[in-house]
Design a protein around this motif. Structure first.
Motif, mmCIF file in Angstrom:
data_model
loop_
_atom_site.group_PDB
_atom_site.id
_atom_site.type_symbol
_atom_site.label_atom_id
_atom_site.label_comp_id
_atom_site.label_asym_id
_atom_site.label_seq_id
_atom_site.Cartn_x
_atom_site.Cartn_y
_atom_site.Cartn_z
ATOM 1 N N PHE A 36 43.260 11.730 49.201
ATOM 2 C CA PHE A 36 43.722 10.897 50.312
ATOM 3 C C PHE A 36 44.171 9.558 49.745
ATOM 4 C CE2 PHE A 36 40.899 13.855 52.449
ATOM 5 C CZ PHE A 36 41.568 14.126 53.639
ATOM 6 N N ILE A 80 41.816 20.264 56.750
ATOM 7 C CA ILE A 80 42.497 19.888 55.506
ATOM 8 C C ILE A 80 41.770 20.474 54.304
ATOM 9 C CG2 ILE A 80 43.020 17.956 53.962
ATOM 10 C CD1 ILE A 80 43.612 16.287 56.477
ATOM 11 N N SER A 131 45.919 19.261 47.166
ATOM 12 C CA SER A 131 46.505 18.723 48.390
ATOM 13 C C SER A 131 46.529 17.203 48.337
ATOM 14 C CB SER A 131 45.694 19.192 49.606
ATOM 15 O OG SER A 131 46.276 18.763 50.816
ATOM 16 N N TYR A 132 47.676 16.614 48.644
ATOM 17 C CA TYR A 132 47.844 15.157 48.611
ATOM 18 C C TYR A 132 48.226 14.678 50.004
ATOM 19 C CZ TYR A 132 49.652 10.558 47.248
ATOM 20 O OH TYR A 132 49.875 9.209 47.140
ATOM 21 N N ILE A 133 47.382 13.840 50.591
ATOM 22 C CA ILE A 133 47.607 13.347 51.957
ATOM 23 C C ILE A 133 47.734 11.840 51.913
ATOM 24 C CG2 ILE A 133 46.718 13.233 54.313
ATOM 25 C CD1 ILE A 133 45.253 15.797 52.002
ATOM 26 N N ALA A 134 48.892 11.329 52.314
ATOM 27 C CA ALA A 134 49.153 9.886 52.259
ATOM 28 C C ALA A 134 49.197 9.283 53.658
ATOM 29 C CB ALA A 134 50.473 9.617 51.546
ATOM 30 N N VAL A 142 46.790 8.329 55.694
ATOM 31 C CA VAL A 142 45.800 8.766 56.685
ATOM 32 C C VAL A 142 44.903 7.596 57.067
ATOM 33 C CG1 VAL A 142 43.862 10.311 57.121
ATOM 34 C CG2 VAL A 142 45.826 11.121 55.827
ATOM 35 N N VAL A 194 41.382 17.432 46.486
ATOM 36 C CA VAL A 194 42.091 16.882 47.647
ATOM 37 C C VAL A 194 42.123 15.367 47.499
ATOM 38 C CG1 VAL A 194 42.135 16.653 50.154
ATOM 39 C CG2 VAL A 194 41.357 18.795 49.100
ATOM 40 N N THR A 234 41.981 24.360 54.260
ATOM 41 C CA THR A 234 43.320 24.790 53.839
ATOM 42 C C THR A 234 43.492 24.616 52.330
ATOM 43 O OG1 THR A 234 44.271 24.180 55.985
ATOM 44 C CG2 THR A 234 45.806 24.407 54.142
ATOM 45 N N ALA A 235 42.989 23.514 51.804
ATOM 46 C CA ALA A 235 43.077 23.262 50.365
ATOM 47 C C ALA A 235 42.313 24.326 49.580
ATOM 48 C CB ALA A 235 42.537 21.868 50.041
ATOM 49 N N GLU A 295 51.811 5.870 49.885
ATOM 50 C CA GLU A 295 52.388 7.159 49.512
ATOM 51 C C GLU A 295 52.437 7.408 48.011
ATOM 52 O OE1 GLU A 295 55.947 8.321 51.361
ATOM 53 O OE2 GLU A 295 55.190 8.087 53.388
ATOM 54 N N ARG A 325 40.912 15.379 61.103
ATOM 55 C CA ARG A 325 41.348 16.717 60.687
ATOM 56 C C ARG A 325 40.787 17.101 59.317
ATOM 57 N NH1 ARG A 325 46.216 16.335 59.249
ATOM 58 N NH2 ARG A 325 46.563 18.573 59.126
#
Length: 250
Positions: free
Chosen positions: A139, A172, A158-161, A163, A137, A175-176, A143, A168
């Protein structure tokens, strides 16, 4: 070494989900370790993001060892210098240290917190994905749109930009893990299907060869192959391979 372990999406009463944390200066100020602890995760190891950096001019070579249960991955640079990722041949290698840490701590999830992803991470991420499959995962403060597709292809689950907080983070990460398990299941099913097709094709080719050389029917050819397999304690596809190999030599 390419052993897929099933990752639990929930921590249980006996043990917490283990996180290997890789972060840069920006995320160190976010106190992400405290957030993970509050969410009942165990941070088993913390590494600097530079441990992921490998020059893109490098390529991965795979060589078999006497011990067939272990595979060696080497990074070969333009000047022919070798960095052994698994056996830590180069004590100054950050990538070597990364792989050794993952093997040592056996994390359930690898969490990467960075300001902006870099292409120098791709080889290390791909190596982890290929040889120590683990949910990854990432973060990112920015982006990094140009690298999203390569990162996912290299093994980022999972890639979250963008944040700014981690309220959460539990959902996260869970889910990953669930997504990773499904992807590994699909990969295994695909691999099994390919193997079955390969074995079927090999048997068919061997049958045709026997039919031609012995002037027999398809049923007779297959019966002969089954008898050879039973007599030698082998599978039919192994007998088929031997027939094709012998034919190639003759």
């Amino acid at each position: 070494m390419n052993t897929v372990k099933k990752h639990s999406s929930q921590s249980n009463a006996k043990s917490k989900t283990k996180i290997l944390l890789i972060e840069d200066t920006h995320y160190k100020h976010k106190n992400i370790m405290s957030v993970l602890d509050d969410a009942q995760y165990e941070v088993c190891c913390v590494l600097d993001v530079t441990s992921l950096y490998v020059d893109k001019s490098c390529s991965i070579e795979i060589s078999d060892q006497k011990d067939k249960t272990q595979q060696t991955v080497k990074l070969k640079s333009d000047n022919n210098g070798l960095v052994n990722l698994f056996n830590d041949a180069d004590k100054n290698s950050k990538s070597s240290s990364l792989i050794k840490k993952i093997e040592q701590h056996n994390p359930d999830i690898i969490l990467i917190g960075i300001e902006l992803p870099h292409e120098k991470m791709l080889i290390s991420l791909q190596t982890i994905s290929d040889f120590i499959p683990t949910p990854i995962v990432m973060f990112s403060k920015q982006e990094g749109v140009d690298l999203i597709q390569p990162l996912i292809k290299a093994g980022v689950t999972s890639y979250i930009a963008g944040v700014s907080d981690f309220t959460r983070i539990k959902s996260i990460l869970e889910t990953a893990s669930a997504r990773f398990n499904e992807e590994q299941k699909l990969k295994q099913e695909l691999s099994n299907t390919k193997n079955k097709l390969f074995h079927h094709r090999t048997v068919e080719q061997a049958k045709l060869l026997l039919m031609k050389n012995k002037n027999c029917t398809e049923q007779e050819a297959y019966h002969n192959m089954r008898k050879m397999a039973m007599d030698n304690g082998q599978k039919v596809e192994d007998v088929a391979k031997n027939i094709l190999s012998l034919s190639a030599i003759i």
